[in-house]
Every structure is written in C-alpha cells, then in structure tokens.
Design a protein around this motif. Structure first.
Motif, short mmCIF file in Angstrom:
data_model
loop_
_atom_site.label_atom_id
_atom_site.label_comp_id
_atom_site.label_asym_id
_atom_site.label_seq_id
_atom_site.Cartn_x
_atom_site.Cartn_y
_atom_site.Cartn_z
N ALA A 126 -8.36 -23.85 -13.88
CA ALA A 126 -7.04 -24.24 -13.35
C ALA A 126 -6.88 -25.75 -13.43
O ALA A 126 -7.87 -26.49 -13.48
CB ALA A 126 -6.86 -23.77 -11.91
N LEU B 186 -3.13 -21.98 -14.62
CA LEU B 186 -4.21 -21.10 -14.20
C LEU B 186 -4.60 -20.28 -15.41
O LEU B 186 -3.73 -19.79 -16.13
CB LEU B 186 -3.72 -20.18 -13.07
CG LEU B 186 -4.66 -19.08 -12.62
CD1 LEU B 186 -5.90 -19.67 -11.95
CD2 LEU B 186 -3.93 -18.14 -11.67
N PRO C 166 -12.94 -18.57 -14.46
CA PRO C 166 -11.56 -18.93 -14.16
C PRO C 166 -11.40 -20.45 -14.24
O PRO C 166 -12.31 -21.20 -13.87
CB PRO C 166 -11.35 -18.44 -12.72
CG PRO C 166 -12.42 -17.42 -12.51
CD PRO C 166 -13.58 -17.89 -13.33
N ARG D 182 -4.28 -19.40 -20.73
CA ARG D 182 -3.76 -19.85 -19.44
C ARG D 182 -2.27 -19.55 -19.34
O ARG D 182 -1.60 -19.30 -20.33
CB ARG D 182 -3.98 -21.35 -19.24
CG ARG D 182 -3.06 -22.23 -20.08
CD ARG D 182 -3.31 -23.69 -19.82
NE ARG D 182 -2.35 -24.54 -20.54
CZ ARG D 182 -2.35 -25.86 -20.50
NH1 ARG D 182 -3.25 -26.50 -19.77
NH2 ARG D 182 -1.44 -26.55 -21.17
N GLU E 252 -9.17 -21.39 -8.20
CA GLU E 252 -8.96 -20.44 -9.29
C GLU E 252 -9.85 -19.22 -9.23
O GLU E 252 -9.50 -18.16 -9.75
CB GLU E 252 -9.11 -21.16 -10.65
CG GLU E 252 -10.46 -21.77 -10.91
CD GLU E 252 -10.62 -23.19 -10.36
OE1 GLU E 252 -11.61 -23.83 -10.74
OE2 GLU E 252 -9.80 -23.67 -9.55
N TRP F 222 -5.08 -18.13 -5.70
CA TRP F 222 -5.04 -19.52 -6.14
C TRP F 222 -3.70 -20.08 -5.71
O TRP F 222 -2.68 -19.39 -5.77
CB TRP F 222 -5.18 -19.58 -7.66
CG TRP F 222 -4.85 -20.93 -8.26
CD1 TRP F 222 -5.64 -22.03 -8.26
CD2 TRP F 222 -3.64 -21.31 -8.93
NE1 TRP F 222 -5.00 -23.08 -8.90
CE2 TRP F 222 -3.76 -22.65 -9.32
CE3 TRP F 222 -2.45 -20.64 -9.23
CZ2 TRP F 222 -2.77 -23.34 -10.00
CZ3 TRP F 222 -1.46 -21.31 -9.91
CH2 TRP F 222 -1.62 -22.66 -10.29
N SER G 143 -6.09 -27.16 -7.46
CA SER G 143 -5.78 -26.16 -6.44
C SER G 143 -5.36 -26.85 -5.15
O SER G 143 -5.67 -28.02 -4.92
CB SER G 143 -6.95 -25.22 -6.19
OG SER G 143 -8.09 -25.93 -5.76
#
Length: 145
Positions: free
Chosen positions: A46, A80, A44, A10, A56, A68, A49
């Motif tokens: 995150a 992310l 993906p 990330r 993501e 994103w 959001s």
C-alpha cells in the motif's frame, strides 16, 4: 484471460465516497471471472495507512471485521495492492467494504487497476468511476472490460 501477467497489481484510488478517508476490508485479485482469490503466498502492499492497526495486511486477512484505511487529508490518492510470488493475470478485482467500524462509508469511488514490473512504473489496465451507494460489508466485483 486478463492478458497481462505481473507480480504487482494494485488499485490506485483517486476518489473515495468519504472525502477524508478510504477503507477496504478485503481485496481479491482474480485471473478468471468468478475465479479464486490469488492474493496468497505474496505480500500486501500500500501507499500508506491511516495507523498501524489499519495497514495493508488487514485487507488480505480473510476478515471484513478488519480493514486497510488511508487518511486522504494528507494526500488524496492512495493505493492498495499485492506483490505476488509469481506473475499473475488480473481479469477481476473484488473489493469488500468495511463493516461500519471505521468512520462511515469510505469505500473507493474512482480507481484504476494497475500493474507493474518493477514497483516504480505503473500501467493502467482499466478504470472504474462512480462506485457509490455501498452497504457495510458489501463485496463488489469489477471485471476488466
């Protein structure tokens, strides 16, 4: 090679160019300098959001007309990343800024590239500071020192 292979990588964003938001149109993780994007076949991930339409998935869909986004007014840090099907190494990340469709320039300014074995404990591989002056739709590549 990047040296460490992990299933979770990330970018932990501690500051963005815009004070209220941060956006990423596309995120790529590369095992070699100039190598292919490894963000395929996994998921993906995150921290959160801005809205469902800015999630993501939009940062790994191959299009910089989607992105994103995170509202930093409700928690400054955000992240992310990608949860890979198998462990991968990360020597480079490529970040593409949004095309101007969000709220102006909200690209990551200060961030760390991190990996995790379990999704709870994260280890910093390297960090980037002062990444300013982005153009809309610009891709910047950051290499592990």
């Amino acid at each position: 090679t990047g040296g460490i292979a992990a299933r979770r990588w990330r970018i932990l964003i501690t500051e963005s160019v815009d004070i209220e938001y941060v956006t990423v149109a596309e995120l790529s993780v590369r095992a070699t300098i100039g190598g292919p994007n490894q963000c395929t076949g996994g998921t993906p991930i995150a921290s959160d959001s801005y809205q469902p339409g800015w999630n993501e998935l939009k940062a790994c869909d191959g299009s910089n007309s989607t992105q994103w986004a995170k509202d930093r007014r409700y928690g400054a840090e955000g992240w992310l990343g990608y949860y890979f099907a198998v462990p991968v190494e990360c020597l480079q990340v490529a970040i593409t800024s949004d095309n101007g469709g969000f709220a102006g320039h909200a690209e990551p300014k200060d961030f760390s590239i991190q990996y995790s074995a379990d999704g709870a404990t994260w280890v910093t591989s390297w960090s980037v500071t002062g990444s300013i002056g982005w153009s809309y739709g610009e891709t910047r590549v950051f290499t592990k020192p």
